[in-house]
Design a protein around this motif. Sequence first.
Motif, mmCIF file in Angstrom:
data_model
loop_
_atom_site.group_PDB
_atom_site.id
_atom_site.type_symbol
_atom_site.label_atom_id
_atom_site.label_comp_id
_atom_site.label_asym_id
_atom_site.label_seq_id
_atom_site.Cartn_x
_atom_site.Cartn_y
_atom_site.Cartn_z
ATOM 1 N N LEU A 1 -48.937 30.583 2.499
ATOM 2 C CA LEU A 1 -49.705 31.827 2.596
ATOM 3 C C LEU A 1 -48.762 33.043 2.571
ATOM 4 C CD1 LEU A 1 -52.418 33.269 2.968
ATOM 5 C CD2 LEU A 1 -52.056 33.140 5.445
ATOM 6 N N LEU A 2 -47.696 32.997 3.382
ATOM 7 C CA LEU A 2 -46.732 34.113 3.438
ATOM 8 C C LEU A 2 -46.047 34.297 2.099
ATOM 9 C CD1 LEU A 2 -44.531 34.316 6.664
ATOM 10 C CD2 LEU A 2 -46.067 36.004 5.647
ATOM 11 N N SER A 3 -45.756 33.172 1.452
ATOM 12 C CA SER A 3 -45.087 33.218 0.163
ATOM 13 C C SER A 3 -45.977 33.926 -0.863
ATOM 14 C CB SER A 3 -44.761 31.792 -0.253
ATOM 15 O OG SER A 3 -44.346 31.752 -1.559
ATOM 16 N N THR A 4 -47.297 33.640 -0.812
ATOM 17 C CA THR A 4 -48.233 34.294 -1.736
ATOM 18 C C THR A 4 -48.321 35.788 -1.421
ATOM 19 O OG1 THR A 4 -49.487 32.262 -1.819
ATOM 20 C CG2 THR A 4 -50.591 34.221 -2.656
ATOM 21 N N VAL A 5 -48.443 36.130 -0.133
ATOM 22 C CA VAL A 5 -48.526 37.541 0.265
ATOM 23 C C VAL A 5 -47.284 38.279 -0.237
ATOM 24 C CG1 VAL A 5 -48.477 39.126 2.239
ATOM 25 C CG2 VAL A 5 -49.994 37.132 2.277
ATOM 26 N N SER A 6 -46.111 37.656 -0.074
ATOM 27 C CA SER A 6 -44.864 38.292 -0.482
ATOM 28 C C SER A 6 -44.828 38.472 -2.002
ATOM 29 C CB SER A 6 -43.698 37.461 0.045
ATOM 30 O OG SER A 6 -42.704 37.302 -0.907
ATOM 31 N N ARG A 7 -45.281 37.447 -2.738
ATOM 32 C CA ARG A 7 -45.264 37.575 -4.197
ATOM 33 C C ARG A 7 -46.208 38.661 -4.688
ATOM 34 N NH1 ARG A 7 -45.615 31.969 -7.157
ATOM 35 N NH2 ARG A 7 -45.232 30.875 -5.198
ATOM 36 N N VAL A 8 -47.409 38.719 -4.068
ATOM 37 C CA VAL A 8 -48.383 39.743 -4.476
ATOM 38 C C VAL A 8 -47.820 41.137 -4.170
ATOM 39 C CG1 VAL A 8 -50.676 40.693 -4.007
ATOM 40 C CG2 VAL A 8 -50.384 38.226 -4.262
ATOM 41 N N THR A 9 -47.231 41.310 -2.964
ATOM 42 C CA THR A 9 -46.665 42.628 -2.607
ATOM 43 C C THR A 9 -45.560 43.013 -3.587
ATOM 44 O OG1 THR A 9 -46.975 41.903 -0.339
ATOM 45 C CG2 THR A 9 -45.878 43.999 -0.645
ATOM 46 N N HIS A 10 -44.696 42.068 -3.927
ATOM 47 C CA HIS A 10 -43.607 42.389 -4.859
ATOM 48 C C HIS A 10 -44.167 42.785 -6.219
ATOM 49 C CE1 HIS A 10 -40.541 39.857 -2.359
ATOM 50 N NE2 HIS A 10 -40.828 41.023 -1.816
ATOM 51 N N PHE A 11 -45.230 42.069 -6.653
ATOM 52 C CA PHE A 11 -45.825 42.391 -7.956
ATOM 53 C C PHE A 11 -46.397 43.813 -7.938
ATOM 54 C CE2 PHE A 11 -49.164 42.542 -11.121
ATOM 55 C CZ PHE A 11 -48.515 42.042 -12.241
ATOM 56 N N VAL A 12 -47.115 44.159 -6.860
ATOM 57 C CA VAL A 12 -47.719 45.492 -6.764
ATOM 58 C C VAL A 12 -46.610 46.557 -6.669
ATOM 59 C CG1 VAL A 12 -49.311 46.958 -5.469
ATOM 60 C CG2 VAL A 12 -49.801 44.537 -5.716
ATOM 61 N N LEU A 13 -45.523 46.228 -5.947
ATOM 62 C CA LEU A 13 -44.384 47.161 -5.874
ATOM 63 C C LEU A 13 -43.820 47.425 -7.272
ATOM 64 C CD1 LEU A 13 -42.143 46.186 -2.810
ATOM 65 C CD2 LEU A 13 -42.836 48.491 -3.433
ATOM 66 N N TYR A 14 -43.632 46.342 -8.036
ATOM 67 C CA TYR A 14 -43.131 46.520 -9.410
ATOM 68 C C TYR A 14 -44.101 47.403 -10.206
ATOM 69 C CZ TYR A 14 -39.153 43.264 -9.522
ATOM 70 O OH TYR A 14 -37.941 42.664 -9.326
ATOM 71 N N ALA A 15 -45.408 47.142 -10.069
ATOM 72 C CA ALA A 15 -46.400 47.921 -10.827
ATOM 73 C C ALA A 15 -46.277 49.406 -10.474
ATOM 74 C CB ALA A 15 -47.805 47.400 -10.536
ATOM 75 N N ALA A 16 -46.144 49.705 -9.163
ATOM 76 C CA ALA A 16 -46.022 51.114 -8.736
ATOM 77 C C ALA A 16 -44.687 51.701 -9.187
ATOM 78 C CB ALA A 16 -46.170 51.212 -7.218
ATOM 79 N N LEU A 17 -43.639 50.861 -9.224
ATOM 80 C CA LEU A 17 -42.320 51.348 -9.649
ATOM 81 C C LEU A 17 -42.302 51.650 -11.149
ATOM 82 C CD1 LEU A 17 -39.892 48.979 -7.695
ATOM 83 C CD2 LEU A 17 -40.168 51.438 -7.367
ATOM 84 N N ILE A 18 -43.273 51.106 -11.876
ATOM 85 C CA ILE A 18 -43.404 51.452 -13.301
ATOM 86 C C ILE A 18 -44.340 52.652 -13.435
ATOM 87 C CG2 ILE A 18 -44.219 50.662 -15.558
ATOM 88 C CD1 ILE A 18 -43.588 47.760 -14.510
ATOM 89 N N ALA A 19 -45.513 52.570 -12.761
ATOM 90 C CA ALA A 19 -46.551 53.590 -12.943
ATOM 91 C C ALA A 19 -46.077 54.977 -12.513
ATOM 92 C CB ALA A 19 -47.808 53.185 -12.173
ATOM 93 N N VAL A 20 -45.466 55.092 -11.324
ATOM 94 C CA VAL A 20 -45.091 56.424 -10.817
ATOM 95 C C VAL A 20 -44.094 57.109 -11.772
ATOM 96 C CG1 VAL A 20 -44.037 57.695 -8.901
ATOM 97 C CG2 VAL A 20 -45.696 55.877 -8.432
ATOM 98 N N PRO A 21 -42.976 56.444 -12.140
ATOM 99 C CA PRO A 21 -42.053 57.105 -13.070
ATOM 100 C C PRO A 21 -42.673 57.407 -14.439
ATOM 101 C CG PRO A 21 -40.933 55.312 -11.943
ATOM 102 C CD PRO A 21 -42.387 55.203 -11.598
#
Length: 178
Positions: free
Chosen positions: A84-104
């Motif tokens: 469960l934690l591993s999935t939460v961590s992967r989803v958070t990292h994916f969303v972080l990457y998405a925001a790190l692309i979208a904002v710039p």
Amino acid sequence: MSAIEQHGDETYGLVARLLHWLVVALVAAQFVLGWTMPEVHRDTQPVGLIAWHLALGAALIAAMAVRILWRLTHRPPPSDLPPLLSTVSRVTHFVLYAALIAVPVLGWANASSRGWSVKVVGALPLPALAASGSTVGHAMGDIHSALAWVLLVLIGMHVGAALLHRFVFKDNVLRRMM
Ligand code: HEM
Ligand code: HEM
């Protein structure tokens, strides 16, 4: 020692770690500059702190492009977190990457709509993402500013999780990125 315990000792590769901390430094600088630079109006010139926001922004876009290519071709070390934690961590990292692309990218489109050139290390101009004077590009400036807050919340959760792992769970998650 079992294979699983050995997994627990692995860290991200040197390049992935360098890119992670380079992006952290650039994003931190972008928040400080974004909030301290003069307000941008129709006839504002891209000088001073605004020029720094564009220059470090271009460096961040380049760093993220390299980071994503690197990430797609290099697996992170295996995780020994519960599923469960591993999935939460992967989803958070994916969303972080998405925001790190979208904002710039939104900031870049907004700069283009103002007719401002965005150059990597002051030399390599990035193509214009929106036509000069474009209202859509202009609106992207507002979304850029709003999404920066979303990115900040995600970073807060991410850093909170890293500290929780280090000081409460006392596992090796933080060491994977050091
Ligand atoms: C993660 C990276 C970035 C963060 C956290 C960030 C953050 C910010 C913040 C907080 C503001 C001020 C918002 C306000 O109070 O009105 C801003 C404005 C702006 N940023 Fe960024 N920025 C980033 C990347 C970029 C990049 C890569 C570019 C362009 C290459 C860029 C171009 C701009 C422009 C043109 C504005 C003025 C927008 C407007 O007021 O219409 N930003 N940014
Ligand atoms: C601007 C701030 C930050 C951003 C945008 C960010 C972004 C990211 C991203 C996208 C990943 C996923 C890496 C991958 O699997 O490819 C990651 C991993 C990681 N980050 Fe950050 N990070 C930031 C700040 C920090 C800070 C301050 C810490 C430490 C306190 C930290 C600790 C970690 C750790 C330990 C991992 C690896 C987690 C794991 O092994 O599953 N990060 N970060």
